[in-house]
Write a protein that holds these residues in place. Structure first.
Motif, PDB file in Angstrom:
ATOM      1  N   ALA A 207       0.838  -1.196   0.000  1.00 51.84           N
ATOM      2  CA  ALA A 207       0.000   0.000   0.000  1.00 51.84           C
ATOM      3  C   ALA A 207       0.873   1.246   0.000  1.00 51.84           C
ATOM      4  CB  ALA A 207      -0.914   0.003   1.219  1.00 51.84           C
ATOM      5  N   THR A 208       0.520   2.202  -0.845  1.00 54.50           N
ATOM      6  CA  THR A 208       1.257   3.463  -0.931  1.00 54.50           C
ATOM      7  C   THR A 208       0.289   4.636  -0.853  1.00 54.50           C
ATOM      8  OG1 THR A 208       1.142   3.441  -3.352  1.00 54.50           O
ATOM      9  CG2 THR A 208       3.081   2.429  -2.324  1.00 54.50           C
ATOM     10  N   GLU A 209       0.778   5.761  -0.335  1.00 52.51           N
ATOM     11  CA  GLU A 209      -0.060   6.945  -0.237  1.00 52.51           C
ATOM     12  C   GLU A 209      -0.439   7.452  -1.623  1.00 52.51           C
ATOM     13  OE1 GLU A 209       0.675  10.176   2.470  1.00 52.51           O
ATOM     14  OE2 GLU A 209       2.226   8.994   3.494  1.00 52.51           O
ATOM     15  N   LEU A 210      -1.663   7.981  -1.731  1.00 48.29           N
ATOM     16  CA  LEU A 210      -2.061   8.598  -2.992  1.00 48.29           C
ATOM     17  C   LEU A 210      -1.136   9.765  -3.297  1.00 48.29           C
ATOM     18  CD1 LEU A 210      -5.970   8.841  -3.159  1.00 48.29           C
ATOM     19  CD2 LEU A 210      -4.460   7.131  -4.150  1.00 48.29           C
ATOM     20  N   GLN A 211      -0.768   9.870  -4.558  1.00 49.43           N
ATOM     21  CA  GLN A 211       0.116  10.950  -4.965  1.00 49.43           C
ATOM     22  C   GLN A 211      -0.662  12.252  -5.089  1.00 49.43           C
ATOM     23  OE1 GLN A 211       2.400   9.972  -8.472  1.00 49.43           O
ATOM     24  NE2 GLN A 211       2.573   7.815  -7.891  1.00 49.43           N
ATOM     25  N   GLY A 212       0.015  13.357  -4.804  1.00 48.45           N
ATOM     26  CA  GLY A 212      -0.602  14.657  -4.969  1.00 48.45           C
ATOM     27  C   GLY A 212      -0.806  15.370  -3.648  1.00 48.45           C
ATOM     28  N   LYS A 213      -1.808  16.246  -3.624  1.00 51.90           N
ATOM     29  CA  LYS A 213      -2.021  17.137  -2.490  1.00 51.90           C
ATOM     30  C   LYS A 213      -3.223  16.739  -1.643  1.00 51.90           C
ATOM     31  CE  LYS A 213      -0.068  21.000  -5.113  1.00 51.90           C
ATOM     32  NZ  LYS A 213      -0.312  22.363  -5.660  1.00 51.90           N
ATOM     33  N   VAL A 214      -3.635  15.477  -1.764  1.00 51.94           N
ATOM     34  CA  VAL A 214      -4.822  15.032  -1.028  1.00 51.94           C
ATOM     35  C   VAL A 214      -4.524  14.883   0.455  1.00 51.94           C
ATOM     36  CG1 VAL A 214      -6.444  13.145  -0.725  1.00 51.94           C
ATOM     37  CG2 VAL A 214      -5.860  13.909  -3.018  1.00 51.94           C
ATOM     38  N   ASN A 215      -3.476  14.160   0.799  1.00 49.99           N
ATOM     39  CA  ASN A 215      -3.193  13.843   2.193  1.00 49.99           C
ATOM     40  C   ASN A 215      -2.534  15.020   2.908  1.00 49.99           C
ATOM     41  OD1 ASN A 215      -4.231  11.198   2.127  1.00 49.99           O
ATOM     42  ND2 ASN A 215      -2.330  10.427   1.207  1.00 49.99           N
ATOM     43  N   THR A 216      -2.964  15.245   4.166  1.00 50.09           N
ATOM     44  CA  THR A 216      -2.420  16.299   5.013  1.00 50.09           C
ATOM     45  C   THR A 216      -2.073  15.688   6.366  1.00 50.09           C
ATOM     46  OG1 THR A 216      -4.572  16.914   5.946  1.00 50.09           O
ATOM     47  CG2 THR A 216      -3.926  17.972   3.858  1.00 50.09           C
ATOM     48  N   LYS A 217      -1.799  16.554   7.342  1.00 51.05           N
ATOM     49  CA  LYS A 217      -1.479  16.052   8.681  1.00 51.05           C
ATOM     50  C   LYS A 217      -2.734  15.724   9.484  1.00 51.05           C
ATOM     51  CE  LYS A 217      -0.839  20.793  10.391  1.00 51.05           C
ATOM     52  NZ  LYS A 217       0.128  21.712  11.040  1.00 51.05           N
ATOM     53  N   TYR A 218      -3.924  15.941   8.889  1.00 46.92           N
ATOM     54  CA  TYR A 218      -5.183  15.586   9.542  1.00 46.92           C
ATOM     55  C   TYR A 218      -5.847  14.425   8.793  1.00 46.92           C
ATOM     56  CZ  TYR A 218      -4.374  19.866  12.123  1.00 46.92           C
ATOM     57  OH  TYR A 218      -3.818  20.823  12.924  1.00 46.92           O
ATOM     58  N   HIS A 219      -7.119  14.130   9.142  1.00 41.68           N
ATOM     59  CA  HIS A 219      -7.796  12.963   8.585  1.00 41.68           C
ATOM     60  C   HIS A 219      -8.183  13.152   7.119  1.00 41.68           C
ATOM     61  CE1 HIS A 219      -8.097  10.777  12.290  1.00 41.68           C
ATOM     62  NE2 HIS A 219      -8.893  11.649  12.875  1.00 41.68           N
ATOM     63  N   GLU A 220      -7.949  12.121   6.312  1.00 42.97           N
ATOM     64  CA  GLU A 220      -8.544  11.961   4.981  1.00 42.97           C
ATOM     65  C   GLU A 220      -9.095  10.541   4.884  1.00 42.97           C
ATOM     66  OE1 GLU A 220      -6.108  15.366   4.821  1.00 42.97           O
ATOM     67  OE2 GLU A 220      -5.315  13.320   5.034  1.00 42.97           O
ATOM     68  N   SER A 221     -10.273  10.412   4.251  1.00 44.15           N
ATOM     69  CA  SER A 221     -10.867   9.082   4.113  1.00 44.15           C
ATOM     70  C   SER A 221     -11.913   9.109   3.014  1.00 44.15           C
ATOM     71  CB  SER A 221     -11.522   8.637   5.436  1.00 44.15           C
ATOM     72  OG  SER A 221     -12.711   9.368   5.673  1.00 44.15           O
ATOM     73  N   SER A 222     -12.515   7.941   2.754  1.00 47.58           N
ATOM     74  CA  SER A 222     -13.739   7.787   1.950  1.00 47.58           C
ATOM     75  C   SER A 222     -13.645   8.461   0.590  1.00 47.58           C
ATOM     76  CB  SER A 222     -14.955   8.343   2.716  1.00 47.58           C
ATOM     77  OG  SER A 222     -15.064   7.750   3.979  1.00 47.58           O
ATOM     78  N   ALA A 223     -12.835   7.896  -0.289  1.00 46.68           N
ATOM     79  CA  ALA A 223     -12.689   8.432  -1.642  1.00 46.68           C
ATOM     80  C   ALA A 223     -13.668   7.767  -2.598  1.00 46.68           C
ATOM     81  CB  ALA A 223     -11.260   8.217  -2.137  1.00 46.68           C
ATOM     82  N   VAL A 224     -14.126   8.533  -3.598  1.00 51.39           N
ATOM     83  CA  VAL A 224     -14.939   7.987  -4.681  1.00 51.39           C
ATOM     84  C   VAL A 224     -14.535   8.697  -5.961  1.00 51.39           C
ATOM     85  CG1 VAL A 224     -16.864   9.614  -4.344  1.00 51.39           C
ATOM     86  CG2 VAL A 224     -17.275   7.405  -5.432  1.00 51.39           C
ATOM     87  N   PHE A 225     -14.563   7.963  -7.080  1.00 48.62           N
ATOM     88  CA  PHE A 225     -14.048   8.475  -8.339  1.00 48.62           C
ATOM     89  C   PHE A 225     -15.165   8.619  -9.360  1.00 48.62           C
ATOM     90  CE2 PHE A 225     -10.790   6.241  -6.045  1.00 48.62           C
ATOM     91  CZ  PHE A 225      -9.702   7.107  -6.110  1.00 48.62           C
ATOM     92  N   SER A 226     -15.098   9.694 -10.159  1.00 48.78           N
ATOM     93  CA  SER A 226     -16.088   9.915 -11.209  1.00 48.78           C
ATOM     94  C   SER A 226     -15.944   8.842 -12.277  1.00 48.78           C
ATOM     95  CB  SER A 226     -15.905  11.306 -11.823  1.00 48.78           C
ATOM     96  OG  SER A 226     -14.620  11.425 -12.423  1.00 48.78           O
ATOM     97  N   PRO A 227     -17.003   8.563 -13.040  1.00 52.23           N
ATOM     98  CA  PRO A 227     -16.927   7.504 -14.064  1.00 52.23           C
ATOM     99  C   PRO A 227     -15.793   7.689 -15.067  1.00 52.23           C
ATOM    100  CG  PRO A 227     -19.204   8.146 -13.709  1.00 52.23           C
ATOM    101  CD  PRO A 227     -18.374   9.113 -12.934  1.00 52.23           C
ATOM    102  N   ASN A 228     -15.469   8.931 -15.416  1.00 51.07           N
ATOM    103  CA  ASN A 228     -14.376   9.161 -16.368  1.00 51.07           C
ATOM    104  C   ASN A 228     -13.012   9.182 -15.695  1.00 51.07           C
ATOM    105  OD1 ASN A 228     -14.299  11.631 -15.058  1.00 51.07           O
ATOM    106  ND2 ASN A 228     -15.079  12.820 -16.792  1.00 51.07           N
ATOM    107  N   GLY A 229     -12.968   9.022 -14.370  1.00 46.26           N
ATOM    108  CA  GLY A 229     -11.704   8.976 -13.653  1.00 46.26           C
ATOM    109  C   GLY A 229     -11.032  10.317 -13.468  1.00 46.26           C
ATOM    110  N   ARG A 230     -11.697  11.384 -13.849  1.00 45.90           N
ATOM    111  CA  ARG A 230     -11.061  12.695 -13.796  1.00 45.90           C
ATOM    112  C   ARG A 230     -11.120  13.315 -12.411  1.00 45.90           C
ATOM    113  NH1 ARG A 230     -12.915  18.089 -17.266  1.00 45.90           N
ATOM    114  NH2 ARG A 230     -11.258  19.465 -16.482  1.00 45.90           N
ATOM    115  N   TYR A 231     -12.225  13.079 -11.694  1.00 44.73           N
ATOM    116  CA  TYR A 231     -12.414  13.696 -10.385  1.00 44.73           C
ATOM    117  C   TYR A 231     -12.409  12.646  -9.284  1.00 44.73           C
ATOM    118  CZ  TYR A 231     -14.152  17.689 -13.103  1.00 44.73           C
ATOM    119  OH  TYR A 231     -14.284  18.713 -13.996  1.00 44.73           O
TER     120      TYR A 231
END
Length: 659
Positions: A207-231
């Motif tokens: 398991a690896t952290e998602l790349q980019g600016k999503v994760n911070t020093k506080y909580h992140e959870s519960s991701a969902v992706f748009s059908p085209n994968g863009r969002y």
């Protein structure tokens, strides 16, 4: 310990107000920790006070709540029990929590007693009403369970909290506290980040952290992706552009964010959704198949309980419309959270408000997304999805791939690796078999070569076969459908069994008991009386055959097939209410519609005549002339609203000959 994921949900509700008059210095000393959800520290200090023999309502409330939110249900039960023994007037919510804690230690009988007391104190609360409507909820849940399935604890789980899975590309994305760093005071675990793991032949890779600016020093959870994968929509604490914000009570709320996929595969361009607020939480997004609607949990204004499920339209540019509460069919005064919409539009969500096995249970509402789209109603029936997903612990974060039948869910049940673990299993193939024997009802003798017919729930013929030398038969069926199995034999009255197949594997055994047909039928007899057909119902002012009428006409159809020389005259009658000419025309249309139904189902048209008589042949004194009024009851009028199937000839004898 009570998990980080539970905090992600119960932060909606906060905690009960603290007493303004603490009677002990040590209780007062942890008040700030208690208000800040630091339940590990709180429970340690309060337990020391309790063990010295000090007793008070406030002490037992705080101590029991601390263990409850840490998921130590054994100790929660102990201290809620001490609280109840004080016989003081307390908030009824403590009765509910005590009942839920008792489920956590699988003491369902005692839990049910306290749920009844909770309902007595809050009779209008949906949670109590839902319990009383399904007091036998445990047996109902077992019927919906895959009892022979053992879910797999994923290899990528850690000693920390891992939960909230969604499939993405060739792997999964989930939340985890494995990253180290600063710890959250609630349960002394690190804050959550979003991770991904690639599928391999033997499970998942590292398991690896998602790349980019999503994760911070506080909580992140519960991701969902748009059908085209863009969002990607995801949950985060109210922390944006390096600013950490709290509401007036000092609580940092949860918010929804949207990230955009960059060309290098990282998630950047983080945007807050427009209805985020410092005063309430929004979390746990899920998208429907087309990405046109997003469902989430929140305690925003208009919420029924501690947290509700909401829906909002998604615009073409990824922005969102105005949220709408799904209403009281889904939401209770408890917690509804972690929604998931599968590709068929079924909603899965976790709740503490409906009868379940303990903690959060996962529930399903079929085709909810289609109903929301139509806007036709807000009546969404739900059902507990049963084991192995649900247990006496918290079960949440449900995800199902309808193509592969692969299910992921999260739970803090006993036997896990960490405070929350991700589990998976493949839904078993739903094999349905109905088999049985055809038996003489009076002698118990097997009836060889009897005709056995399979119908769907609407009376449409599916298959026809004959019982073998042992009077036996069998049919392969589909899951979650209604069927009728009917047995027929010359000189016998037919017998049938109606049933609905479950969603899990089943071998249903039935007996068709045929009674010797001692009733002779001949010319001028009325098949409606012979077959006990009260009325062939039609909708008001209509002449099309209704579903319940088809079931009755199938009986007539069976007799006509059994006696190929039989001819009948179909006669339709009305009561006296309404104009006589109108009643005659309507009954004529209904008689002809009945005749056409039998023709469409294989009966030669030359064997059937039909006529409507309106109100001209009443069987009692319930006439309406000349004022078009009658003092008769509805039951008396109903005797005149009848259908007759008069045998005009059979086996060379005609009704005219008999007369």
């Amino acid at each position: 310990m009570r998990t980080v994921s539970r905090y992600i949900s119960v932060v909606f509700a906060g905690v009960f107000a603290l007493s303004a008059y603490a009677q002990n210095g040590k209780i007062k000393s942890v008040e700030n920790d208690y208000e800040d959800f630091a339940y590990v520290k709180t429970s340690e200090v309060l337990l020391e006070v309790a063990n010295k023999g000090y007793r008070s309502v406030e002490l037992f409330q705080k101590l029991a709540n601390s263990y409850y939110f840490l998921n130590d249900m054994e100790n929660a039960v102990k201290w809620y029990g001490e609280l109840m023994s004080m016989n003081e007037v307390i908030d009824p919510e403590y009765y509910f929590r005590y009942a839920l804690a008792l489920k956590g230690v699988e003491n369902y009988e005692e839990s049910d007693k306290w749920m009844k007391k909770f309902n007595e104190l809050k009779p209008d609360d949906r949670r109590g009403r839902a319990f009383l409507s399904k007091v036998d909820y445990k047996s109902n849940i077992e019927e919906l369970s895959y009892l022979d399935v053992e879910p797999e604890n994923l290899d990528i789980n850690t000693e920390y909290s891992d939960f909230g899975t969604t499939e993405y590309e060739n792997g999964i994305v989930f939340a985890s506290a494995r990253g180290g760093g600063r710890k959250y005071r609630w349960n002394e675990e690190p804050y959550l980040d979003l991770y991904s793991a690639e599928k391999t032949e033997n499970g998942f890779g590292e398991a690896t952290e998602l790349q980019g600016k999503v994760n911070t020093k506080y909580h992140e959870s519960s991701a969902v992706f748009s059908p085209n994968g863009r969002y990607m929509f995801f949950t985060r604490n109210n922390f944006f552009r390096l600013k950490y914000k709290e509401d007036e009570t000092g609580v940092n709320r949860l918010q929804l964010y949207r990230a955009t996929l960059s060309e290098d595969g990282s998630w950047d361009e983080i945007h807050k959704v427009h209805f985020n607020s410092e005063d309430y939480s929004v979390a746990h997004p899920t998208l429907n198949l087309t990405g046109s609607r997003l469902y989430f949990a929140s305690d925003m204004p208009g919420t029924f309980g501690q947290s509700d499920i909401f829906v909002v339209d998604v615009n073409d540019d990824g922005t969102l419309g105005q949220p709408e509460n799904l209403g009281p069919s889904i939401n209770t005064e408890g917690q509804e959270s972690f929604p998931f919409i599968d590709t068929s539009g079924n909603l899965f969500f976790s709740s503490t408000g409906f009868p379940g096995l303990g903690g959060f249970d996962v529930y399903k509402s079929e085709e909810l997304d289609q109903k929301v789209a139509s806007g036709s109603n807000r009546n969404f029936p739900i059902e507990n999805i049963g084991m192995p997903v649900n247990s006496s612990a918290d079960d949440f974060g449900y995800y199902e791939n309808l193509v592969t039948k692969r299910v992921y869910f999260s739970s803090n049940r006993e036997g896990g690796k960490g405070s929350d673990d991700i589990y998976t299993f493949v839904i078993p193939e739903c094999e349905q078999l109905v088999s049985g024997t055809v038996i003489d009802k009076n002698t118990d003798a097997l009836i060889v070569n009897a005709t056995v017919i399979l119908f769907d729930g609407e009376g449409n013929l599916i298959r026809r076969s004959n019982a073998d030398a042992n009077g036996a038969f069998k049919f392969d069926l589909d899951c979650e459908k209604e069927y009728i199995v009917r047995g027929e034999m010359e000189t016998y009255a037919s017998d049938e069994v109606r049933f609905t197949t479950p969603k899990k594997k089943q071998d249903l055994q039935v007996q068709l008991l045929l009674d010797k047909d001692v009733q002779e039928i001949g010319p001028c007899d009325d098949l409606a009386k012979v077959l006990d057909i009260p009325i062939i119902y039609f909708d008001f002012d209509k002449s099309n055959i209704r579903y319940d009428a088809e079931i009755e006409l199938q009986k007539v159809l069976a007799v006509l097939n059994k006696y190929p020389t039989m001819t009948i005259d179909i006669r339709s009658h009305t009561d006296c209410r309404g104009l006589a000419d109108y009643n005659e025309r309507l009954s004529e249309r209904r008689a002809q519609s009945t005749r056409q139904y039998l023709i469409d189902n294989g009966i030669d048209a030359g064997r059937l005549t039909a006529k409507g008589y309106g109100e001209s042949q009443l069987v009692n004194d319930c006439g309406c002339e000349p004022t078009n009024e009658s003092s008769c009851s509805d039951e008396e009028h109903q005797l005149n609203r009848r259908s007759e199937f008069i045998i005009t000839s059979i086996k060379g004898e005609s009704c005219d000959d008999k007369e």
